[in-house]
Design an enzyme around this catalytic site. Structure first.
Site, PDB file in Angstrom:
ATOM      1  N   SER A  25      -9.245   1.223   3.493  1.00 41.84           N
ATOM      2  CA  SER A  25      -8.493   2.008   2.540  1.00 41.84           C
ATOM      3  C   SER A  25      -7.466   1.195   1.745  1.00 41.84           C
ATOM      4  O   SER A  25      -6.970   1.682   0.726  1.00 41.84           O
ATOM      5  CB  SER A  25      -7.759   3.155   3.263  1.00 41.84           C
ATOM      6  OG  SER A  25      -6.894   2.629   4.235  1.00 41.84           O
ATOM      7  N   LYS A  62       0.863  -1.175   0.000  1.00 45.54           N
ATOM      8  CA  LYS A  62       0.000   0.000   0.000  1.00 45.54           C
ATOM      9  C   LYS A  62       0.902   1.229   0.000  1.00 45.54           C
ATOM     10  O   LYS A  62       1.915   1.254   0.717  1.00 45.54           O
ATOM     11  CB  LYS A  62      -0.847  -0.062   1.267  1.00 45.54           C
ATOM     12  CG  LYS A  62      -1.830   1.059   1.455  1.00 45.54           C
ATOM     13  CD  LYS A  62      -2.589   0.839   2.768  1.00 45.54           C
ATOM     14  CE  LYS A  62      -3.670   1.848   2.998  1.00 45.54           C
ATOM     15  NZ  LYS A  62      -4.396   1.581   4.256  1.00 45.54           N
ATOM     16  N   SER A  87      -8.984  -1.131   7.732  1.00 48.13           N
ATOM     17  CA  SER A  87      -8.518  -0.957   6.355  1.00 48.13           C
ATOM     18  C   SER A  87      -7.837  -2.156   5.717  1.00 48.13           C
ATOM     19  O   SER A  87      -7.602  -2.133   4.510  1.00 48.13           O
ATOM     20  CB  SER A  87      -7.571   0.236   6.264  1.00 48.13           C
ATOM     21  OG  SER A  87      -8.331   1.392   6.100  1.00 48.13           O
TER      22      SER A  87
HETATM   23  N1  GLN Z   1     -12.350   3.329   6.918  1.00 49.11           N
HETATM   24  C1  GLN Z   1     -11.778   3.707   8.170  1.00 49.11           C
HETATM   25  C2  GLN Z   1     -11.397   5.172   8.153  1.00 49.11           C
HETATM   26  O1  GLN Z   1     -11.658   5.779   7.190  1.00 49.11           O
HETATM   27  C3  GLN Z   1     -10.598   2.864   8.472  1.00 49.11           C
HETATM   28  C4  GLN Z   1      -9.390   3.324   7.764  1.00 49.11           C
HETATM   29  C5  GLN Z   1      -8.177   2.567   8.133  1.00 49.11           C
HETATM   30  O2  GLN Z   1      -8.220   1.537   8.816  1.00 49.11           O
HETATM   31  N2  GLN Z   1      -7.059   3.103   7.735  1.00 49.11           N
HETATM   32  O3  GLN Z   1     -10.856   5.688   9.076  1.00 49.11           O
END
Ligand code: GLN
Length: 475
Positions: free
Chosen positions: A153, A78, A177
């Site tokens: 994400s 990532k 994420s």
């Molecule tokens: N979707 C969650 C957020 O937007 C989790 C994101 C993540 O784990 N980086 O914060």
């Protein structure tokens, strides 16, 4: 090569037997990237030449018997993980032109064992999002359906593994994420215990939550990867010094576990029927194998998301203050003086969701509202943590679906941030509590969209989490 490998052990066996070279394996992934990347927008950078060169070196090492334990493992990262001299964007414009000056510990440890890095993967900007639609490089598209999001994400990292563009991916998990995109794309997603893996070289979003996780097509390779990346690191004072067990041994036991399923989630009328059915059919199988599965109650579900979004936006507003247009990355060309340079660089460089979170985080940390929001959320986090640990004393694992819905359509939730935040409803509990959790693929809904089941367990209990996940995978 037209074979699809789900296990590194098969790659290594075929390489030993001389029916596969790592050179051919790299060509296979490069071809898949070439075929799918234009539509799915998964890789931001592909290190074609270097990957080929490493493959040739590793083929030689394999012949000489000097190869590391991850020889044949091709991975992507990532684009929030630093790799020396490579562009790092975090899905944002604010880092425009930035190249990392060092390699993150987790990536370095994989490279040291002869894994090959094939490229960097698209994600929501600064890991903020649940659909990969917040990337300034355009959305990632799920391999299971043309108009579906991959989750976020770490959406690029999930699709890369789903579509066989690399063998595993490293993602980051702050509130889900790794697990949520894994569930949306039908792959495994492991979020280790907070502090199990060094965060050195992982761009900070919310530091008291952030952890590097693994996306893979098998439990075995998630376990092996964790074994290599986990453990003490002189560059991260917060990483745990707990010894790293041999996760990859996945000890087979005939132990009968106590599993609690969260009643408020599984018995809710709003849960999609296919997800409910997949969960209960798994529960029946677990019972048939002699495990004890009982409903447990968790009365704090309503508090999970507000607590998470207050604390993570507060931490993010502080962490992201370093992108000021002065030291590196994007600088607005329209400014007249220092103050307008800061303002314009940040306004132009960050996307809408990141701006929203910085504003929200700054608000909850402001002198007049600090106690009402930030202090209060910290107290609620403590309560959620304690209640979660209590649940995990009464049972070995807590089971829930990974997500309330399967992959939704591109654009479906982009106008409604609250609806988007709901995608993390079941993953955030483990993040607030700092405990490990795994998303295991379990069938599909009527549209062919994958379903994920999450197992959560107590801190540093990855050995049992992984070996039970393996058992579940075979059920
Ligand atoms: N979707 C969650 C957020 O937007 C989790 C994101 C993540 O784990 N980086 O914060």
């Amino acid at each position: 090569m037209d074979k699809r490998y789900t296990h590194l052990s098969d790659i290594q066996r075929d390489a030993r037997e001389g029916t596969l070279t790592i050179g051919a394996l790299i060509e296979h992934y490069l071809q898949n990237i070439k075929a799918h990347n234009p539509k799915h927008n998964v890789f931001l950078n592909v290190f074609e030449d270097e990957a080929r060169q490493s493959a040739a070196e590793i083929d030689q090492k394999l012949q000489k018997g000097t190869a590391g334990r991850l020889a044949g493992l091709v991975f992507g990262v990532k684009d929030v993980l630093c790799v020396t001299d490579k562009e790092l964007s975090c899905g944002s414009q604010i880092l425009n032109g930035f190249r990392s000056q060092f390699t993150s510990t987790a990536v370095q440890r994989l490279l040291d064992e002869d894994a090959i890095l094939i490229g960097t993967q698209n994600c929501d900007e600064f890991a903020m999002g649940s659909s990969c639609e917040n990337s300034s490089f355009g959305p990632v598209v799920n391999g299971a359906g043309e108009n579906r999001v991959p989750g976020g994400s770490s959406g690029g990292s999930a699709v890369a593994v789903q579509m066989d563009m690399c063998h595993i991916s490293l993602g980051s998990d702050t509130g889900g994420s790794v697990r949520q995109p894994a569930a949306f794309c039908g792959v495994y997603g492991l979020k280790p215990t907070y502090s199990r893996v060094s965060r050195h070289g992982l761009v900070a979003y919310a530091s008291s939550f952030d952890i590097i996780g693994v996306l893979s097509n098998s439990v075995e390779d998630a376990a092996l990867t964790l074994e290599v990346i986990a453990g003490a690191d002189e560059y991260d004072a917060t990483v745990s010094t707990e010894p790293v067990p041999a996760y990859s041994e996945l000890p087979a036991t005939d132990k009968k576990y106590r599993i609690g399923y969260i009643q408020e989630i599984l018995e809710s009328n709003s849960l999609e029927p296919a997800i409910k059915e997949a969960s209960f059919s798994l529960i029946e199988k677990m019972k048939a194998e002699g495990h004890e599965v009982t409903p447990v109650s968790f009365n704090y579900l309503d508090y999970i998301l507000p607590t998470y979004y207050i604390l993570t936006t507060a931490e993010a507003s502080s962490n992201l203050s370093r992108y000021d247009g002065v030291r590196y990355g994007y600088r607005s060309g329209n400014s007249k003086d220092l103050e307008s340079m800061y303002k314009k660089s940040r306004t132009e460089g960050f996307g809408e969701e990141v701006l929203r979170r910085i504003l929200l985080g700054t608000f909850v940390l402001s002198a007049s509202y600090y106690d009402a929001y930030f202090t209060q959320a910290q107290k609620v986090r403590r309560i959620i943590q304690e209640k979660t640990l209590q649940m995990l004393e009464d049972c070995d694992f807590v089971l829930s679906p990974t997500t309330p819905t399967t992959a939704f359509a591109l654009g479906e939730n982009t106008q409604d941030p609250l609806q988007m935040y709901l995608a993390d409803l079941y993953t955030v509990q483990a993040s607030l509590a700092g405990v490990p959790a795994m998303s295991i693929p379990r069938g599909e809904d009527l549209d062919g969209m994958p379903i994920g089941i999450q197992l959560m367990t107590s801190a540093f209990n990855e050995v049992q989490l992984l070996s039970f996940s393996k058992e579940v995978a075979d059920m």
